[in-house]
Scaffold this motif. Sequence first.
Motif, short mmCIF file in Angstrom:
data_model
loop_
_atom_site.label_atom_id
_atom_site.label_comp_id
_atom_site.label_asym_id
_atom_site.label_seq_id
_atom_site.Cartn_x
_atom_site.Cartn_y
_atom_site.Cartn_z
N CYS A 40 107.91 19.99 -52.13
CA CYS A 40 107.64 18.63 -51.64
C CYS A 40 107.70 17.61 -52.76
O CYS A 40 107.40 16.43 -52.55
CB CYS A 40 106.25 18.56 -51.00
N GLY A 41 108.08 18.03 -53.96
CA GLY A 41 108.17 17.11 -55.08
C GLY A 41 106.86 16.92 -55.83
O GLY A 41 106.74 16.03 -56.66
N GLY A 42 105.87 17.78 -55.54
CA GLY A 42 104.59 17.70 -56.24
C GLY A 42 104.63 18.40 -57.58
O GLY A 42 105.62 19.05 -57.94
N TYR A 70 100.20 18.02 -46.69
CA TYR A 70 99.22 18.43 -45.68
C TYR A 70 99.78 19.59 -44.85
O TYR A 70 99.10 20.60 -44.61
CB TYR A 70 98.89 17.22 -44.82
N SER A 71 101.03 19.47 -44.44
CA SER A 71 101.67 20.51 -43.65
C SER A 71 101.77 21.82 -44.42
O SER A 71 101.56 22.90 -43.86
CB SER A 71 103.07 20.07 -43.22
N VAL A 72 102.08 21.74 -45.71
CA VAL A 72 102.17 22.94 -46.55
C VAL A 72 100.82 23.66 -46.60
O VAL A 72 100.75 24.88 -46.47
CB VAL A 72 102.66 22.59 -47.98
N LEU A 73 99.75 22.91 -46.78
CA LEU A 73 98.41 23.51 -46.86
C LEU A 73 98.05 24.22 -45.56
O LEU A 73 97.56 25.36 -45.58
CB LEU A 73 97.37 22.44 -47.19
N VAL A 74 98.31 23.57 -44.44
CA VAL A 74 97.98 24.17 -43.15
C VAL A 74 98.89 25.37 -42.87
O VAL A 74 98.42 26.43 -42.44
CB VAL A 74 98.09 23.11 -42.02
N ASP A 79 92.16 27.12 -44.25
CA ASP A 79 91.27 26.64 -43.20
C ASP A 79 90.54 25.43 -43.75
O ASP A 79 89.51 25.57 -44.40
CB ASP A 79 90.31 27.75 -42.79
N LEU A 80 91.09 24.26 -43.53
CA LEU A 80 90.48 23.04 -44.03
C LEU A 80 89.20 22.72 -43.27
O LEU A 80 89.12 22.96 -42.07
CB LEU A 80 91.45 21.86 -43.90
N SER A 81 88.24 22.19 -43.98
CA SER A 81 87.01 21.75 -43.33
C SER A 81 87.31 20.52 -42.48
O SER A 81 88.37 19.89 -42.61
CB SER A 81 85.97 21.40 -44.39
N GLU A 90 93.35 10.34 -42.92
CA GLU A 90 93.19 8.96 -43.37
C GLU A 90 94.19 8.61 -44.47
O GLU A 90 94.78 7.53 -44.46
CB GLU A 90 91.77 8.72 -43.86
N LEU A 91 94.38 9.52 -45.43
CA LEU A 91 95.33 9.26 -46.51
C LEU A 91 96.74 9.11 -45.96
O LEU A 91 97.46 8.19 -46.35
CB LEU A 91 95.28 10.38 -47.55
N CYS A 92 97.14 9.99 -45.05
CA CYS A 92 98.49 9.90 -44.48
C CYS A 92 98.69 8.62 -43.67
O CYS A 92 99.72 7.97 -43.80
CB CYS A 92 98.77 11.12 -43.61
N GLN A 93 97.69 8.25 -42.88
CA GLN A 93 97.80 7.02 -42.10
C GLN A 93 97.79 5.80 -43.00
O GLN A 93 98.55 4.85 -42.80
CB GLN A 93 96.67 6.93 -41.08
#
Length: 109
Positions: A40-42, A70-74, A79-81, A90-93
Amino acid sequence: MQKLNSAQSTSVPWAMEMKAVSVEEPGRLVRTLTGGILGCGGWVLSRGANDSGTVNMLFEFERQQCLEIYSVLVAAGLDLSRSGHIRFTELCQCTRNHHEDCGNRDRER
Protein backbone atom coordinates in the motif's frame (compact mmCIF):
# COMPACT_ATOMS: atom_id res chain seq x y z
CA MET A 1 -6.84 -8.66 21.59
CA GLN A 2 -5.44 -5.64 19.83
CA LYS A 3 -4.32 -2.20 20.80
CA LEU A 4 -4.06 0.46 18.13
CA ASN A 5 -2.76 3.99 18.57
CA SER A 6 -2.28 6.64 15.94
CA ALA A 7 -0.20 9.77 16.07
CA GLN A 8 0.34 12.50 13.53
CA SER A 9 4.06 13.16 13.04
CA THR A 10 3.33 16.00 10.58
CA SER A 11 0.25 16.50 8.47
CA VAL A 12 1.35 13.42 6.50
CA PRO A 13 2.32 10.60 6.94
CA TRP A 14 0.49 8.93 9.79
CA ALA A 15 2.33 6.59 12.12
CA MET A 16 0.67 3.58 13.66
CA GLU A 17 1.99 1.63 16.58
CA MET A 18 0.28 -1.68 16.81
CA LYS A 19 0.37 -4.41 19.43
CA ALA A 20 -1.70 -7.47 18.73
CA VAL A 21 -2.12 -10.98 20.04
CA SER A 22 -2.51 -13.39 17.18
CA VAL A 23 -4.30 -16.72 17.01
CA GLU A 24 -2.18 -17.37 13.94
CA GLU A 25 1.53 -18.07 13.98
CA PRO A 26 3.03 -14.66 14.85
CA GLY A 27 5.87 -14.81 12.34
CA ARG A 28 3.43 -15.48 9.52
CA LEU A 29 1.21 -12.58 10.61
CA VAL A 30 4.21 -10.23 10.68
CA ARG A 31 5.15 -11.27 7.13
CA THR A 32 1.55 -10.87 5.91
CA LEU A 33 1.15 -7.43 7.48
CA THR A 34 4.57 -6.29 6.27
CA GLY A 35 3.78 -7.29 2.69
CA GLY A 36 0.37 -5.65 2.82
CA ILE A 37 1.64 -2.40 4.32
CA LEU A 38 4.51 -2.18 1.83
CA GLY A 39 2.09 -3.03 -1.00
CA CYS A 40 0.00 0.00 0.00
CA GLY A 41 3.04 2.27 -0.11
CA GLY A 42 3.57 2.29 3.65
CA TRP A 43 6.83 2.08 5.55
CA VAL A 44 7.46 -0.55 8.23
CA LEU A 45 9.77 1.07 10.79
CA SER A 46 9.98 -1.88 13.19
CA ARG A 47 8.39 -5.28 13.52
CA GLY A 48 8.66 -8.33 15.63
CA ALA A 49 6.92 -11.24 17.29
CA ASN A 50 7.62 -13.43 20.28
CA ASP A 51 6.73 -16.99 21.27
CA SER A 52 3.76 -15.87 23.37
CA GLY A 53 1.96 -14.69 20.21
CA THR A 54 2.52 -10.97 20.68
CA VAL A 55 3.15 -9.01 17.50
CA ASN A 56 4.61 -5.48 17.62
CA MET A 57 4.77 -3.23 14.58
CA LEU A 58 5.46 0.43 13.98
CA PHE A 59 4.59 1.70 10.52
CA GLU A 60 3.75 4.87 8.66
CA PHE A 61 1.56 5.53 5.68
CA GLU A 62 0.26 8.39 3.60
CA ARG A 63 -3.19 9.46 4.74
CA GLN A 64 -4.58 8.85 1.26
CA GLN A 65 -3.86 5.13 1.78
CA CYS A 66 -5.95 4.91 4.96
CA LEU A 67 -8.68 2.69 3.51
CA GLU A 68 -6.15 0.32 1.95
CA ILE A 69 -4.18 0.02 5.21
CA TYR A 70 -7.40 -0.57 7.16
CA SER A 71 -8.37 -3.29 4.69
CA VAL A 72 -4.96 -4.96 5.02
CA LEU A 73 -5.28 -5.12 8.81
CA VAL A 74 -8.76 -6.63 8.67
CA ALA A 75 -7.88 -9.04 5.84
CA ALA A 76 -4.82 -10.25 7.78
CA GLY A 77 -7.18 -11.37 10.52
CA LEU A 78 -6.58 -8.76 13.19
CA ASP A 79 -9.49 -8.44 15.56
CA LEU A 80 -9.67 -4.69 16.00
CA SER A 81 -11.32 -3.33 19.11
CA ARG A 82 -14.44 -1.22 18.77
CA SER A 83 -12.30 1.84 19.44
CA GLY A 84 -9.80 0.76 16.76
CA HIS A 85 -12.56 0.43 14.17
CA ILE A 86 -14.04 3.81 15.13
CA ARG A 87 -10.68 5.61 14.98
CA PHE A 88 -9.80 4.09 11.60
CA THR A 89 -13.26 4.91 10.24
CA GLU A 90 -12.95 8.51 11.42
CA LEU A 91 -9.47 8.81 9.91
CA CYS A 92 -10.63 7.42 6.56
CA GLN A 93 -13.69 9.68 6.45
CA CYS A 94 -11.70 12.70 7.57
CA THR A 95 -9.04 12.00 4.94
CA ARG A 96 -11.67 11.65 2.23
CA ASN A 97 -13.15 15.00 3.24
CA HIS A 98 -9.67 16.61 3.40
CA HIS A 99 -9.98 17.94 6.92
CA GLU A 100 -6.65 19.19 8.25
CA ASP A 101 -7.37 18.42 11.91
CA CYS A 102 -8.05 14.70 11.42
CA GLY A 103 -7.72 12.73 14.62
CA ASN A 104 -7.07 15.71 16.90
CA ARG A 105 -10.41 15.39 18.69
CA ASP A 106 -9.46 12.05 20.32
CA ARG A 107 -6.11 13.35 21.53
CA GLU A 108 -7.72 16.40 23.14
CA ARG A 109 -9.98 14.31 25.41
